[in-house]
Design an enzyme around this catalytic site. Structure first.
Site, PDB file in Angstrom:
ATOM      1  N   GLU A   1       0.819  -1.211   0.000  1.00 43.25           N
ATOM      2  CA  GLU A   1       0.000   0.000   0.000  1.00 43.25           C
ATOM      3  C   GLU A   1       0.855   1.263   0.000  1.00 43.25           C
ATOM      4  O   GLU A   1       0.584   2.221   0.728  1.00 43.25           O
ATOM      5  CB  GLU A   1      -0.969  -0.006   1.186  1.00 43.25           C
ATOM      6  CG  GLU A   1      -1.966  -1.151   1.131  1.00 43.25           C
ATOM      7  CD  GLU A   1      -2.932  -1.174   2.294  1.00 43.25           C
ATOM      8  OE1 GLU A   1      -2.761  -0.380   3.241  1.00 43.25           O
ATOM      9  OE2 GLU A   1      -3.870  -2.006   2.277  1.00 43.25           O
TER      10      GLU A   1
ATOM     11  N   GLU B   1      -4.188  -9.009   0.353  1.00 45.61           N
ATOM     12  CA  GLU B   1      -4.697  -8.694   1.695  1.00 45.61           C
ATOM     13  C   GLU B   1      -6.207  -8.673   1.606  1.00 45.61           C
ATOM     14  O   GLU B   1      -6.773  -7.909   0.818  1.00 45.61           O
ATOM     15  CB  GLU B   1      -4.136  -7.361   2.184  1.00 45.61           C
ATOM     16  CG  GLU B   1      -4.325  -7.096   3.668  1.00 45.61           C
ATOM     17  CD  GLU B   1      -3.491  -5.889   4.126  1.00 45.61           C
ATOM     18  OE1 GLU B   1      -2.298  -5.836   3.791  1.00 45.61           O
ATOM     19  OE2 GLU B   1      -4.053  -5.002   4.789  1.00 45.61           O
TER      20      GLU B   1
END
Length: 814
Positions: free
Chosen positions: A429, A505
């Site tokens: 991220e 994720e």
């Protein structure tokens, strides 16, 4: 994809040959360390009097003893990846523990006089953080990234006679992490001594370029370092199978800095999560008949592919990753690595059907990689949570330009021989996704990894869907990894040149073990006055989902290579959705709680991931004084296709899983209109043919009566490190769990063991982990007992006011 070549596992080990026949000596520097918190201007000087410093054993986490405080590393931040629009105070974001600041470690080094060509190397598996290593007052190494392993040749700094002093200064900055990083020499420190020609740290590289049922080709590249003028060396290597039998040999003259040897292994046994078969290369560096060095490299033989429209296959068999993300802390033990604790975690995950680990968001402990090889877990080895663009004030972005290549190189060199390592992750991220420079950085980092290991693909966890395609970030990766985007997988696959994708994720469902809230509805960012989340497993964050939604995408789209659930275990820090509400200081995301106790969600995943074992699990508990006559929904998690529920013997009907668009009806059975009556609920589950596969009953509990102790194993190794996890349950006179019990339990441990830590899984509990007492949470807690170094019986006793004692006996043996 070109990444179909298997690798082997490399682990630096002291050879088992007699001392007279070898030159390599490796010692774990675990004892005789002195530690103090705070700056010490003369901390590196050999003549410093450190007698008043604390004596500690390494691995050591200086902050886990607390105390908890909401002002420890309090951060006023706007968490962009959570969709926040303004900065707010996050009091428990990094766990509320005092890890910020400077700490010093010192110890004497007993090193014999070194001869010509001899070398002494220190290998640090991890040091949190900004490590400065001093030998006899002189700085020998600086390594800032606390999660990486690094080595330093200390030979030039050693005295020719007299004692030597090792000192290590560590400094953790504030606002440097998004979770609890720990503090100190939290991983092992090795002293490696060689005499003359030797294999350096991480000096072997094993590949298996061809594999058939008849034979596998094994290539071993070995680096050799030797004093100037050394001649006549040869490298003699034997390959051993799991039973210790020699299956191939080679002897090769050493003519340069690296030796390549090729072997053929007949009828190879392939490594997989179901059959984690390991081989071992044993190499000797010889000068004539004299052994200069020995080096052992465990490895496995296996192949894998990522293919367009097909996803992932291992050893020619299509499969999907059934993985979890885990942070590195070990709950009540903190971040100090312990092999028994890691094995305990992996054993629980294995029973759930999990077959893969993502090391979020950093390089793992080497012990974890070795256990994954042995127990059969595929690993996404991750490196960074930040690149050039920061997420936190003092994160990795400050080191990126100078250190990223060094950190990636060390990561790959250390772990590239593990058969469990399937892919490398270069980031999670990262805000750089949203810049034109993002794909440029992907190529830079990916090229570094490919240079050091061309046999494995590279991924990253992406969370900025539009930008990932706008700037080409997703297309640049070997494996496009998406965080929390199951609904957009079809849109992504239509744009991706790779033709497959991975859920790097997923889910981020939140729950508190044994806590149930009413009404039972799907909810995002739901908060309650008690800072808990409901274990009906229907609550998630604004950016995440319940497990069933990801299950549907995994089942319906063959191009999806699998998922890594956030998270396997609760961890210290990130107490979403209560990161602004102290005293919450640990996460709610875990499938298991901070004390390694399964939540209800564990059985939902077990029912989906472990088809070989029958799973039948009922929730909620059935002790609800004051709810008589009120609707109290009952759920069943099972790998059966249908089940019938009974309340006090009366059928509530039979529910059957469906294949409709509603994800919940595909993966769980729900009786939404059950009216609570004290007594017993019972479920009977059936397979597709109507055969009963199992039952479960939950009874209304009476008054708390006694403590029951159970353990994961009763036989410990008398090595001073092995652990037993002891679950304490407050039960009524009939043996039913009392789900609202909160008594303070006190533990005593006698004999050949000692009390180590305690935890109850309550994210709001501020009681210390190190005292042998804690209040039960939802009727349970876990005490951790550590073996001593002498064999014998270990007696464990738990007491509480008004309850009959609980006792348990363990055995510790050599």
């Amino acid at each position: 994809m070109p990444f179909a070549k298997p690798l082997a596992a490399a682990l630096l080990l002291a050879a088992s040959l007699p001392a007279a026949a070898q030159s390599r000596q490796e010692t774990l520097l675990t004892t005789n360390w002195k530690f103090t918190k705070g700056e010490q201007p003369n901390g590196a000087k050999p003549d410093l009097n450190d007698a008043k410093w604390q004596t500690v054993r390494i691995p050591h986490d200086w902050a886990i003893t607390g105390p908890f405080d909401g002002q420890n590393d309090a951060q006023v931040v706007k968490i962009e990846q959570n969709g926040e629009n303004k900065a707010t105070l996050k009091s428990g974001r990094t766990g509320g523990l005092p890890f910020v600041g400077v700490g010093w470690y010192r110890r004497a080094l007993a090193i014999p006089k070194l001869g010509k060509g001899s070398q002494a190397v220190l290998l640090f598996d991890g040091a949190m953080s900004n490590a400065r290593v001093y030998i006899n007052g002189k700085e020998a190494m600086f390594w800032p990234y606390g999660y990486n392993s690094f080595s330093v040749d200390i030979t030039p700094y050693l005295r020719t006679s007299g004692p030597n002093t090792l000192a290590v200064r560590l400094e953790n900055q504030p606002e440097a992490s998004r979770w609890y990083p720990g503090a100190g020499l939290y991983r092992n420190v090795h002293l490696i001594m060689t005499q003359g020609a030797h294999v350096p740290v991480w000096g072997t590289y094993v590949t298996t370029p061809t594999i058939t049922a008849e034979a596998a080709t094994v290539k071993l590249r070995t680096k050799v370092e030797a004093p100037a003028g050394t001649t006549g060396l040869k490298l003699q290597t034997e390959l051993h199978d799991a039973a210790g039998r020699v299956v191939a040999t080679a002897t090769t003259p050493v003519s340069g800095a690296e030796v390549e040897q090729t072997f053929e292994v007949k009828a190879p046994k392939l490594w997989s999560p179901e059959t984690p078969v390991l081989y071992r290369a044993e190499s000797k560096l010889l000068a004539g008949a004299a052994v200069q060095d020995t080096y052992k490299t465990p490895f496995g033989i296996r192949s894998f592919k990522f293919e367009k429209d097909k996803g992932f296959s291992l050893n020619g068999q299509p499969r999907k990753f059934k993985g979890v993300c885990n942070h590195h802390d070990l709950g009540p033990l903190g971040t100090a690595v312990n092999t028994a604790a890691l094995r305990h975690q992996l054993t629980l995950l294995k029973d759930m059907g999990c077959d893969a680990i993502r090391t979020s968001h950093n390089m793992p402990a080497p012990e974890l990689m070795t256990l994954c090889d042995e127990l059969g877990f595929m690993v996404m080895v991750e490196s960074f949570d930040e690149w050039k663009a920061p997420k936190v004030k003092n994160g990795y972005s400050q080191y990126f330009d100078q250190w990223v290549e060094k950190d990636l190189t060390n990561m790959v060199h250390r772990d590239r021989n593990h058969p469990s390592a399937i892919m490398w992750s270069i980031g999670n991220e990262v805000p750089d996704q949203s810049t034109p420079e993002g794909p440029v950085l992907v190529k830079k980092l990916q090229d570094i990894v490919h240079r050091e290991d061309p046999t494995r693909p590279v991924t990253a966890g992406m969370d900025r869907f539009e930008d990932d395609f706008k700037y080409g970030f997703a297309a640049a990766l070997d494996i496009p990894g998406f965080n929390y985007k199951p609904a957009r997988y079809p849109e992504a696959i239509a744009k991706l040149p790779q033709g497959f994708l991975l859920g790097t994720e997923t889910a981020s469902t939140v729950s508190s073990r044994g806590v149930y809230k009413f009404p039972v509805v799907l909810a995002k960012d739901k908060q309650y006055p008690d800072n808990q989340s409901s274990s009906y497993d229907l609550e998630a964050c604004r950016w995440s989902q319940i497990p069933d939604i990801e299950f549907t995408a995994q089942d319906d789209y063959p191009y999806v290579a699998g998922e890594f659930v956030w998270t396997g275990f609760d961890y210290l820090g990130e107490p979403t959705p209560y990161d602004e509400k102290w005293p919450s200081h640990s996460s709610y995301f875990g499938i298991l709680d901070l004390a390694s106790q399964p939540k209800d969600r564990y059985y939902l995943y077990r029912a989906k991931w472990n088809p070989t074992q029958a799973t039948v699990h009922l929730l909620p508990h059935w002790t609800w004084p004051g709810r008589e006559g009120q609707v109290t929904p009952v759920f069943c998690y099972t790998n059966g296709t249908s089940a019938e529920l009974f309340v006090n013997g009366k059928s509530q009907g039979r529910q059957t899983k469906t294949t409709t668009a509603d994800p919940q009806t595909r993966y769980r059975l729900e009786w939404r209109d059950v009216v609570y009556q004290p007594g017993t609920i019972k479920v009977v589950a059936y397979d597709a043919q109507g055969k009963e596969i199992g039952t479960e009953e939950v009874r209304t509990a009476g008054a708390p009566h006694h403590i029951k102790l159970t353990t994961d194993h009763t036989k410990l190794a008398a090595d001073g490190e092995d652990l037993a996890y002891i679950t304490a349950r407050v039960e009524d006179a009939r043996g039913n769990l009392c789900p609202e019990a909160t008594q303070q339990l006190h533990f005593t441990v006698g004999g050949a063991g000692r009390f180590r830590a305690i935890g109850n899984g309550d994210a709001t509990c501020l009681e210390p982990f190190q005292l042998p007492q804690m209040h039960a949470f939802r009727g349970q807690l876990v005490a951790i007992v550590q073996a001593g170094e002498a064999p014998g019986a270990v007696q464990v006793k738990a007491t509480a006011a008004g309850l009959k004692d609980g006792t348990l006996q363990l055995t510790s043996a050599k």
